[in-house]
Design an enzyme around this catalytic site. Structure first.
Site, PDB file in Angstrom:
ATOM      1  N   LEU A  11      53.680  18.932  48.128  1.00 55.54           N
ATOM      2  CA  LEU A  11      53.996  19.362  46.770  1.00 55.54           C
ATOM      3  C   LEU A  11      52.738  20.038  46.241  1.00 55.54           C
ATOM      4  O   LEU A  11      51.705  19.388  46.045  1.00 55.54           O
ATOM      5  CB  LEU A  11      54.379  18.180  45.898  1.00 55.54           C
ATOM      6  CG  LEU A  11      54.778  18.537  44.461  1.00 55.54           C
ATOM      7  CD1 LEU A  11      56.088  19.319  44.448  1.00 55.54           C
ATOM      8  CD2 LEU A  11      54.904  17.287  43.596  1.00 55.54           C
ATOM      9  N   SER A 138      49.501  22.785  59.139  1.00 54.06           N
ATOM     10  CA  SER A 138      48.852  21.697  59.860  1.00 54.06           C
ATOM     11  C   SER A 138      49.889  20.694  60.346  1.00 54.06           C
ATOM     12  O   SER A 138      51.066  20.731  59.953  1.00 54.06           O
ATOM     13  CB  SER A 138      47.843  21.002  58.939  1.00 54.06           C
ATOM     14  OG  SER A 138      48.524  20.404  57.840  1.00 54.06           O
ATOM     15  N   GLU A 188      39.075  29.537  61.588  1.00 59.13           N
ATOM     16  CA  GLU A 188      39.932  28.731  62.451  1.00 59.13           C
ATOM     17  C   GLU A 188      39.807  29.149  63.908  1.00 59.13           C
ATOM     18  O   GLU A 188      39.841  28.304  64.816  1.00 59.13           O
ATOM     19  CB  GLU A 188      41.386  28.855  61.991  1.00 59.13           C
ATOM     20  CG  GLU A 188      41.661  28.195  60.657  1.00 59.13           C
ATOM     21  CD  GLU A 188      42.992  28.589  60.056  1.00 59.13           C
ATOM     22  OE1 GLU A 188      43.435  27.916  59.108  1.00 59.13           O
ATOM     23  OE2 GLU A 188      43.586  29.598  60.512  1.00 59.13           O
ATOM     24  N   LEU A 217      40.790  38.308  58.211  1.00 61.49           N
ATOM     25  CA  LEU A 217      39.348  38.450  58.000  1.00 61.49           C
ATOM     26  C   LEU A 217      38.988  38.372  56.526  1.00 61.49           C
ATOM     27  O   LEU A 217      37.920  38.825  56.123  1.00 61.49           O
ATOM     28  CB  LEU A 217      38.863  39.781  58.580  1.00 61.49           C
ATOM     29  CG  LEU A 217      39.097  40.010  60.080  1.00 61.49           C
ATOM     30  CD1 LEU A 217      38.675  41.424  60.476  1.00 61.49           C
ATOM     31  CD2 LEU A 217      38.356  38.976  60.906  1.00 61.49           C
ATOM     32  N   ASP A 248      50.150  33.145  54.568  1.00 58.96           N
ATOM     33  CA  ASP A 248      51.572  32.856  54.742  1.00 58.96           C
ATOM     34  C   ASP A 248      52.413  34.102  54.496  1.00 58.96           C
ATOM     35  O   ASP A 248      53.424  34.332  55.183  1.00 58.96           O
ATOM     36  CB  ASP A 248      52.001  31.750  53.786  1.00 58.96           C
ATOM     37  CG  ASP A 248      51.172  30.492  53.963  1.00 58.96           C
ATOM     38  OD1 ASP A 248      50.713  30.233  55.085  1.00 58.96           O
ATOM     39  OD2 ASP A 248      50.967  29.771  52.952  1.00 58.96           O
TER      40      ASP A 248
END
Length: 314
Positions: A11, A138, A188, A217, A248
């Protein structure tokens, strides 16, 4: 249809303050609460842009009830797998004066093995008619290492391209399992591969089994890397705003084009970079500005020498 899976939903709570002062007390207007997690953000953007989507995720506890109610009100098609563990929360505090965003993510709780099995069964049931499978975000601490490979395997077995956006060891497992597209950011990628050269790091994932790496980047734009191609897209100036959800939106762009049968890295990169930039202009993750078409026209595309992205060891 684009099928998105969010293994660790949240949430999302967002507050905006005039100036964020460490250790200080702040007053803000009522914050915004939204059912989130990276896969849900992907589904929101794709749905808003007219794509046929279905978002699959878990929900549990009192927070999960609020999560489910907001998602139901959003109009995004979805299927929720009930779990005992409480749905986690993600808190974003936007500093209006600096344009910076501070994020605190709860780690989340691991569902039981039967609950994971129910999630996988839901995905398998929905695969007929699916053109792209997106697994994004994740995984909770303690989740089985086999979770991502199993999700990728069921997609591949159904002949469906699989786009994965995750981090850490899960990124390497996704590459080994043959994810079609991976979308890490620069930090990452280094964390997962230990390789500081971004092009070499991306191609190490391709050597493991993926076809395309979309590498964020930040203000410097995005790279599309395949075994034989390297394309860089950027705006002439970075945009001020909330970067939460920008990656996203890039995944959503890739998924929409893949669902349409597009495989050209340049075309995918151009749309993904434009949608990512357009997400920065909106206050909440899961939205993009209608200015994305304008931004797409303003992009600079180049085919750089891979050595140009290596850091000077001095």
């Amino acid at each position: 249809m684009i099928l998105t899976v969010t293994p660790n939903p949240a949430l999302d709570l967002t507050w905006r303050v005039d100036r964020l002062i460490e250790g200080g007390t702040h007053r803000a207007d009522a914050g915004a609460a939204r059912a989130g997690g990276k896969g849900l953000n992907v589904a929101r953007v794709a749905h808003a842009e007219g794509a046929d989507v279905l978002a699959i995720t878990t929900t549990g506890g009192r927070v999960g009830q609020e999560f489910a109610a907001e998602l139901g009100a959003s109009g995004v098609p979805h299927a929720l797998v009930p779990v005992v563990a409480e749905t986690r929360r993600s808190i974003a505090v936007v500093d209006e004066s600096l344009g910076d965003t501070t994020i605190i993510n709860e780690r989340g709780s691991n569902p039981t093995d039967p609950e994971w099995a129910a999630l996988l069964a839901e995905v398998v049931e929905r695969l007929p008619g699916t053109r792209v499978l997106v697994v994004s975000g994740s995984v909770p601490p303690g989740a089985p290492d086999s979770l991502l490979p199993m999700l990728i395997a069921v997609g591949r077995d159904a002949g469906v391209p699989v786009i994965v956006d995750t981090s850490g060891p899960a990124l390497l497992r996704a590459a080994d399992a043959g994810a079609t597209v991976l979308k890490p950011n620069a930090a990452e990628l280094v964390e997962a591969t230990g390789i500081t050269d971004p092009v070499a790091g991306a191609r190490s994932l391709i050597a493991r089994g993926t076809e395309l790496v979309l590498l964020s980047l930040g203000a410097e734009g995005m790279l599309a890397v395949t075994a034989s191609a390297l394309v860089h897209a950027r705006l002439d100036e970075p945009l001020a705003g909330n970067p939460t959800g920008a990656g996203d939106a890039g995944v959503a762009a890739c998924a929409v084009l893949y669902a349409e049968g597009v495989r050209d890295p340049e075309q995918i990169l151009r749309r993904a970079t434009a949608w990512s930039a357009a997400a920065v202009l909106t206050p909440l993750a899961g939205d993009i500005s209608p200015r994305w078409t304008e931004l797409e026209q303003q992009l600079f595309l180049s085919y750089p020498d891979p050595a140009s992205f290596r850091k000077d060891p001095s």
